[in-house]
Design an enzyme around this catalytic site. Structure first.
Site, PDB file in Angstrom:
ATOM      1  N   ASP A  21     -93.761  65.171  54.024  1.00 57.84           N
ATOM      2  CA  ASP A  21     -95.367  65.180  53.581  1.00 57.84           C
ATOM      3  C   ASP A  21     -95.619  63.963  53.757  1.00 57.84           C
ATOM      4  O   ASP A  21     -94.976  63.679  51.956  1.00 57.84           O
ATOM      5  CB  ASP A  21     -95.700  66.011  53.478  1.00 57.84           C
ATOM      6  CG  ASP A  21     -97.197  66.480  53.700  1.00 57.84           C
ATOM      7  OD1 ASP A  21     -98.093  65.469  54.790  1.00 57.84           O
ATOM      8  OD2 ASP A  21     -97.851  66.810  52.607  1.00 57.84           O
ATOM      9  N   ARG A  25    -100.885  58.824  54.866  1.00 59.33           N
ATOM     10  CA  ARG A  25    -101.149  58.168  53.296  1.00 59.33           C
ATOM     11  C   ARG A  25    -100.721  56.803  52.964  1.00 59.33           C
ATOM     12  O   ARG A  25    -100.530  56.311  52.033  1.00 59.33           O
ATOM     13  CB  ARG A  25    -101.760  59.081  52.383  1.00 59.33           C
ATOM     14  CG  ARG A  25    -102.526  61.376  52.876  1.00 59.33           C
ATOM     15  CD  ARG A  25    -102.306  61.984  51.663  1.00 59.33           C
ATOM     16  NE  ARG A  25    -101.084  62.663  52.390  1.00 59.33           N
ATOM     17  CZ  ARG A  25    -100.768  63.495  51.662  1.00 59.33           C
ATOM     18  NH1 ARG A  25    -100.811  63.852  49.914  1.00 59.33           N
ATOM     19  NH2 ARG A  25    -100.080  64.578  52.066  1.00 59.33           N
ATOM     20  N   TRP A  26     -99.586  57.002  53.384  1.00 54.59           N
ATOM     21  CA  TRP A  26     -98.973  56.343  52.510  1.00 54.59           C
ATOM     22  C   TRP A  26     -99.289  55.024  53.634  1.00 54.59           C
ATOM     23  O   TRP A  26     -99.802  53.885  53.144  1.00 54.59           O
ATOM     24  CB  TRP A  26     -97.241  56.416  52.916  1.00 54.59           C
ATOM     25  CG  TRP A  26     -96.500  55.554  52.388  1.00 54.59           C
ATOM     26  CD1 TRP A  26     -95.584  54.765  51.471  1.00 54.59           C
ATOM     27  CD2 TRP A  26     -96.058  53.559  53.288  1.00 54.59           C
ATOM     28  NE1 TRP A  26     -95.227  53.493  51.643  1.00 54.59           N
ATOM     29  CE2 TRP A  26     -95.144  52.396  51.843  1.00 54.59           C
ATOM     30  CE3 TRP A  26     -96.493  53.753  54.685  1.00 54.59           C
ATOM     31  CZ2 TRP A  26     -94.441  51.871  52.552  1.00 54.59           C
ATOM     32  CZ3 TRP A  26     -95.676  52.279  54.618  1.00 54.59           C
ATOM     33  CH2 TRP A  26     -94.954  51.275  53.958  1.00 54.59           C
ATOM     34  N   HIS A  38     -94.899  56.816  58.993  1.00 54.56           N
ATOM     35  CA  HIS A  38     -93.637  57.367  60.196  1.00 54.56           C
ATOM     36  C   HIS A  38     -93.008  56.606  60.198  1.00 54.56           C
ATOM     37  O   HIS A  38     -90.937  57.158  59.824  1.00 54.56           O
ATOM     38  CB  HIS A  38     -94.104  58.440  61.273  1.00 54.56           C
ATOM     39  CG  HIS A  38     -95.212  58.767  61.046  1.00 54.56           C
ATOM     40  ND1 HIS A  38     -94.520  59.950  59.822  1.00 54.56           N
ATOM     41  CD2 HIS A  38     -96.025  59.433  61.804  1.00 54.56           C
ATOM     42  CE1 HIS A  38     -96.497  61.118  60.658  1.00 54.56           C
ATOM     43  NE2 HIS A  38     -97.045  60.216  61.767  1.00 54.56           N
ATOM     44  N   GLU A  68     -96.728  73.343  64.881  1.00 58.27           N
ATOM     45  CA  GLU A  68     -98.110  72.778  64.942  1.00 58.27           C
ATOM     46  C   GLU A  68     -98.499  71.377  64.610  1.00 58.27           C
ATOM     47  O   GLU A  68     -99.563  71.462  64.699  1.00 58.27           O
ATOM     48  CB  GLU A  68     -98.671  73.215  63.138  1.00 58.27           C
ATOM     49  CG  GLU A  68     -98.961  74.894  62.941  1.00 58.27           C
ATOM     50  CD  GLU A  68     -96.955  75.626  63.138  1.00 58.27           C
ATOM     51  OE1 GLU A  68     -96.969  74.965  62.247  1.00 58.27           O
ATOM     52  OE2 GLU A  68     -97.008  76.855  63.529  1.00 58.27           O
ATOM     53  N   LEU A 132     -70.855  66.744  55.608  1.00 60.53           N
ATOM     54  CA  LEU A 132     -73.112  67.083  55.453  1.00 60.53           C
ATOM     55  C   LEU A 132     -73.392  67.342  56.597  1.00 60.53           C
ATOM     56  O   LEU A 132     -73.183  67.455  57.903  1.00 60.53           O
ATOM     57  CB  LEU A 132     -73.096  65.125  55.058  1.00 60.53           C
ATOM     58  CG  LEU A 132     -74.983  65.810  54.814  1.00 60.53           C
ATOM     59  CD1 LEU A 132     -75.420  67.062  53.759  1.00 60.53           C
ATOM     60  CD2 LEU A 132     -75.680  64.775  54.779  1.00 60.53           C
TER      61      LEU A 132
HETATM   62  C1  FPP Z   1     -95.853  64.363  57.799  1.00 54.27           C
HETATM   63  O1  FPP Z   1     -96.911  63.059  56.679  1.00 54.27           O
HETATM   64  C2  FPP Z   1     -95.169  63.797  58.577  1.00 54.27           C
HETATM   65  C3  FPP Z   1     -94.515  64.146  60.128  1.00 54.27           C
HETATM   66  C4  FPP Z   1     -95.264  65.187  60.633  1.00 54.27           C
HETATM   67  C5  FPP Z   1     -93.041  63.404  60.358  1.00 54.27           C
HETATM   68  C6  FPP Z   1     -91.805  63.214  59.746  1.00 54.27           C
HETATM   69  C7  FPP Z   1     -90.701  62.664  60.509  1.00 54.27           C
HETATM   70  C8  FPP Z   1     -90.689  61.701  59.189  1.00 54.27           C
HETATM   71  C9  FPP Z   1     -89.999  61.205  58.069  1.00 54.27           C
HETATM   72  C10 FPP Z   1     -89.640  61.132  60.811  1.00 54.27           C
HETATM   73  C11 FPP Z   1     -88.129  61.633  60.564  1.00 54.27           C
HETATM   74  C12 FPP Z   1     -87.229  61.415  61.520  1.00 54.27           C
HETATM   75  C13 FPP Z   1     -85.981  61.402  62.113  1.00 54.27           C
HETATM   76  C14 FPP Z   1     -84.938  61.062  62.485  1.00 54.27           C
HETATM   77  C15 FPP Z   1     -85.708  62.977  61.494  1.00 54.27           C
HETATM   78  P1  FPP Z   1     -97.842  63.303  57.625  1.00 54.27           P
HETATM   79  O2  FPP Z   1     -98.404  62.388  58.912  1.00 54.27           O
HETATM   80  O3  FPP Z   1     -98.686  64.625  57.493  1.00 54.27           O
HETATM   81  O4  FPP Z   1     -98.407  62.576  56.300  1.00 54.27           O
HETATM   82  P2  FPP Z   1    -100.199  62.940  55.776  1.00 54.27           P
HETATM   83  O5  FPP Z   1    -100.311  63.717  55.112  1.00 54.27           O
HETATM   84  O6  FPP Z   1    -100.116  62.201  54.604  1.00 54.27           O
HETATM   85  O7  FPP Z   1    -101.571  61.918  56.685  1.00 54.27           O
END
Ligand code: FPP
Length: 254
Positions: A21, A25-26, A38, A68, A132
């Site tokens: 998560d 915000r990053w 992302h 969701e 793994l």
């Molecule tokens: C949550 O951060 C993150 C996601 C919904 C997407 C996660 C996906 C990746 C890290 C890419 C991974 C890629 C593969 C191929 C597995 P958020 O968007 O909810 O962040 P926020 O809470 O700061 O808005």
């Protein structure tokens, strides 16, 4: 993968589950679009998978997209889908070379044909790898997993393959997506929230829960080591008393 592993003096988890998560915000902190967050999240994902392989942690399950998450803005959903497809296609050979076995859990029928095809190819190509186990939860929900298992058991009751009194925790768990792997020893959630968010509900019954404010793209080797070190200090009692656990350890080592 039945016993805990050690890395020097640290007891390592056999299976780590991660809610990645904080990408949005990053990006916001840098005045960038969420999609840039992302993309940075993919880099962090690559890093953690590599670290697990190096440390000989047997399995990692990553929450990439929840059931969701479809309710996010269309543009974010479609850019996430493109990112999954391009990452999968560009990483699969390297993962295969490193002995990573990749598996997707969740309802994949809602994904595009091309993404479904890449997922199947990746799973088929790497199915015999054992260094793994990398599980990607995509369009996954813990409740979906449980309902799915119930439906499978109901089907077996109807066909007579299973009798009512054969429905046990063991036969139930056999129908869950991650059957065959040890339950996660360590759950990590980045980004500051302290909740499970419909991730592996059944499987986290005795998992150690580690929450950190670090945003997923910033979750680096030092942050992972911190989580692993914290894990190694936990006394895992599984309902027993602390004394029982200590006595058992003394008997094993003594
Ligand atoms: C949550 O951060 C993150 C996601 C919904 C997407 C996660 C996906 C990746 C890290 C890419 C991974 C890629 C593969 C191929 C597995 P958020 O968007 O909810 O962040 P926020 O809470 O700061 O808005």
């Amino acid at each position: 993968m039945s016993t805990e592993q050690t890395d020097n003096d640290t007891i390592l988890p056999r299976h780590v589950a991660v809610v990645m998560d904080g990408n949005g915000r990053w990006a916001k902190k840098r005045f960038l679009p969420r999609t840039a967050g992302h993309k940075a999240g993919v880099k962090a994902t690559r890093r953690i998978v590599e670290l697990c392989a190096q440390k000989r942690i047997g399995a990692i399950t990553l929450f990439a997209f929840s059931s969701e998450n479809w309710s996010r803005p269309d543009q974010e959903v479609s850019s996430l889908m493109s990112l999954f497809l391009s990452t999968l296609n560009s990483e699969i050979d390297k993962l295969h070379e490193r002995g990573v076995c990749i598996r997707f859990i969740g309802d994949r029928t809602r994904f595009s044909d091309s993404l479904q095809a890449s997922i199947s190819d990746a799973e088929n190509k790497t199915e015999k790898n054992s260094r793994l186990k990398l599980n990607i939860a995509a369009n996954y929900g813990g409740r979906w997993d449980i309902v799915n298992a119930v439906q499978c058991l109901a089907q077996k009751l109807v066909t007579g393959e299973l009798a009512e009194d054969q429905i046990t925790e063991q036969t139930f768990a056999r129908e869950l997506s991650l059957f065959g792997l040890p339950e996660p020893d360590l759950f990590i959630r980045t980004g500051g929230e302290q909740r499970i968010s419909n991730f592996l509900l059944w499987q986290v019954a005795y998992t150690e829960l580690f929450f950190t404010d670090t945003l997923w793209p910033d979750f680096d080797a030092a942050a992972f080591d911190q989580a692993l070190e914290w894990y190694s200090t936990r006394q895992r009692r599984f309902g027993k008393t602390g004394e029982q656990v200590e006595n058992k350890k003394e008997k094993q080592t003594g």
